[in-house]
Scaffold this motif. Structure first.
Motif, short mmCIF file in Angstrom:
data_model
loop_
_atom_site.label_atom_id
_atom_site.label_comp_id
_atom_site.label_asym_id
_atom_site.label_seq_id
_atom_site.Cartn_x
_atom_site.Cartn_y
_atom_site.Cartn_z
N TRP A 111 -7.12 -1.01 6.55
CA TRP A 111 -6.14 -1.73 5.97
C TRP A 111 -5.03 -0.82 5.63
O TRP A 111 -3.74 -1.49 5.39
N ARG A 112 -5.08 0.38 5.49
CA ARG A 112 -3.85 1.27 5.35
C ARG A 112 -2.86 1.13 6.28
O ARG A 112 -1.62 1.28 6.06
N GLU B 52 -8.28 -1.04 -3.92
CA GLU B 52 -9.01 -0.23 -3.11
C GLU B 52 -8.29 1.02 -2.81
O GLU B 52 -7.20 1.03 -2.89
N ALA B 53 -9.28 1.95 -2.65
CA ALA B 53 -8.76 3.43 -2.39
C ALA B 53 -9.35 4.25 -1.19
O ALA B 53 -10.65 4.00 -1.13
N LEU C 66 -3.41 3.72 -1.64
CA LEU C 66 -3.96 2.62 -2.54
C LEU C 66 -3.33 1.64 -1.75
O LEU C 66 -2.41 1.42 -1.25
N SER C 67 -4.35 0.43 -2.14
CA SER C 67 -3.84 -0.91 -1.41
C SER C 67 -3.09 -1.41 -2.58
O SER C 67 -2.85 -0.82 -3.57
N PRO D 161 0.86 -1.28 0.02
CA PRO D 161 0.11 -0.13 -0.01
C PRO D 161 0.98 1.28 -0.05
O PRO D 161 1.85 1.30 0.66
N MET D 162 0.33 2.36 -0.51
CA MET D 162 0.88 3.64 -0.49
C MET D 162 0.05 4.77 -0.31
O MET D 162 -1.18 4.47 -0.60
#
Length: 337
Positions: free
Chosen positions: A260-261, A175-176, A152-153, A139-140
């Motif tokens: 999730w981040r 995912e975002a 972003l995943s 992720p970023m």
């Protein structure tokens, strides 16, 4: 375009049109009209095919886009040599030589490192500059030109267009999570899976779930629209979730939708088959379900997608399953099997 115009630094607008169509193709298949127009431009623009192929090559080599050259619009990119390039020595790999020189003259695709991901800038004069932001194997999070932040995943991709009167992002993959900078003069719109999600200042998460796009609104207001005739806009307020698909609905948002981040995934009474799919998606490791009985078991708990060593203990402690290690991940088997 004449040689005098080339020497003066003028640029054939056909190259901008080719770049626009190739860029648009990153977000999905081109329409029949756009494909025909791209074919026409490639056929009628000197070295237009070489230019288009160079763009495709660079995106593909960067790992940002799949190789779309099998589509009718870009399957035949060879064009005759024009007088300008006739002097290229026969010993040079002429196709690649022409493409490099054309890109240097009329456009540039710049690949930049952005917080563990990549951004591709299409630099064109007198035009909006679309930017493709893509996470790679992790992720970023990055900050956009307007101050908005996008997370972003793994393998997530967003094509960004910052225009004078609007901000448009095409969520191409993954995912975002969006933290939108307030700008009442320029609505912020995310296009994904047939939906347009518009906000002025808000925080929301967009997940392209196979059963239907899920949009969790954590702060602010959203307007959600589709391209289907007769559909009315849907408005969300903070704490609501929109679930698309065959039977769209609004329900309570998941407060942990964007966790999730930080590596956390929260599961509430979810079938183990879906838990396995999410862990595989976020981690890049295979989580196999060997039997239908195991896949139907329901799991609740918090797992870190970046700590696969803890998954086996969590499953075996709460469910009647055993977990077997595999070279590329794990296999889950029901004890009753």
């Amino acid at each position: 375009m004449t040689n005098d115009e080339r020497q003066a630094g003028a640029r054939d607008p056909a190259f901008d049109a080719i770049a626009e169509l190739v860029t648009r193709g990153l977000a999905g298949p081109l329409s029949a009209e756009d494909s025909a127009e791209l074919d026409r431009l490639i056929e009628t623009t000197p070295n237009g095919g070489c230019f288009a192929e160079e763009l495709v090559d660079r995106w593909t080599l960067a790992g940002i886009a799949g190789d779309p050259r099998g589509t009718p619009a870009t399957s035949d990119l060879d064009v005759p040599v024009t007088e300008e390039y006739a002097a290229v020595p026969e010993t040079e790999e002429r196709g690649h030589g022409w493409r490099r020189r054309i890109v240097g003259l009329v456009a540039a695709v710049v690949v930049l490192a952005v917080g563990g991901g990549l951004a591709v800038h299409m630099l064109r004069s007198q035009a909006v500059q679309p930017v493709l932001i893509a996470a790679t194997d992790a992720p970023m999070t990055t900050t956009l030109q307007d101050g908005s932040r996008v997370s972003l995943s793994r393998d997530g991709k967003v094509l960004v267009r910052m225009e004078e009167h609007r901000r448009v992002l095409q969520q191409i993959g993954g995912e975002a999570y969006y933290e939108v900078a307030k700008d009442h003069t320029r609505p912020f719109t995310v296009e994904t899976s047939g939906y347009r999600v518009t906000a002025l200042g808000t925080r929301f998460n967009v997940s392209p779930d196979p059963t239907g796009t899920q949009i969790d609104l954590l702060e602010g207001r959203l307007r959600i629209e589709t391209d289907r005739p007769g559909d009315q806009p849907v408005f969300l307020t903070a704490g609501q979730r929109f679930v698309g698909g065959a039977h769209p609905r609004i329900e309570a948002a998941n407060p942990a939708a964007a966790d999730w981040r930080s590596g956390r995934l929260v599961f509430n009474d979810m079938p183990l088959s879906e838990v396995a799919a999410k862990l595989s998606y976020y981690s890049g490791r295979r989580v196999g379900i060997r039997s239908p009985a195991a896949g139907k078991l329901r799991f609740s708990g918090v797992l870190r997608w970046d700590m696969p060593g803890d998954w086996s203990a969590a499953f075996e402690a709460t469910l009647p399953v055993k977990v077997e290690q595999a070279p590329d991940g794990i296999e889950i088997v029901a004890l009753a099997d």
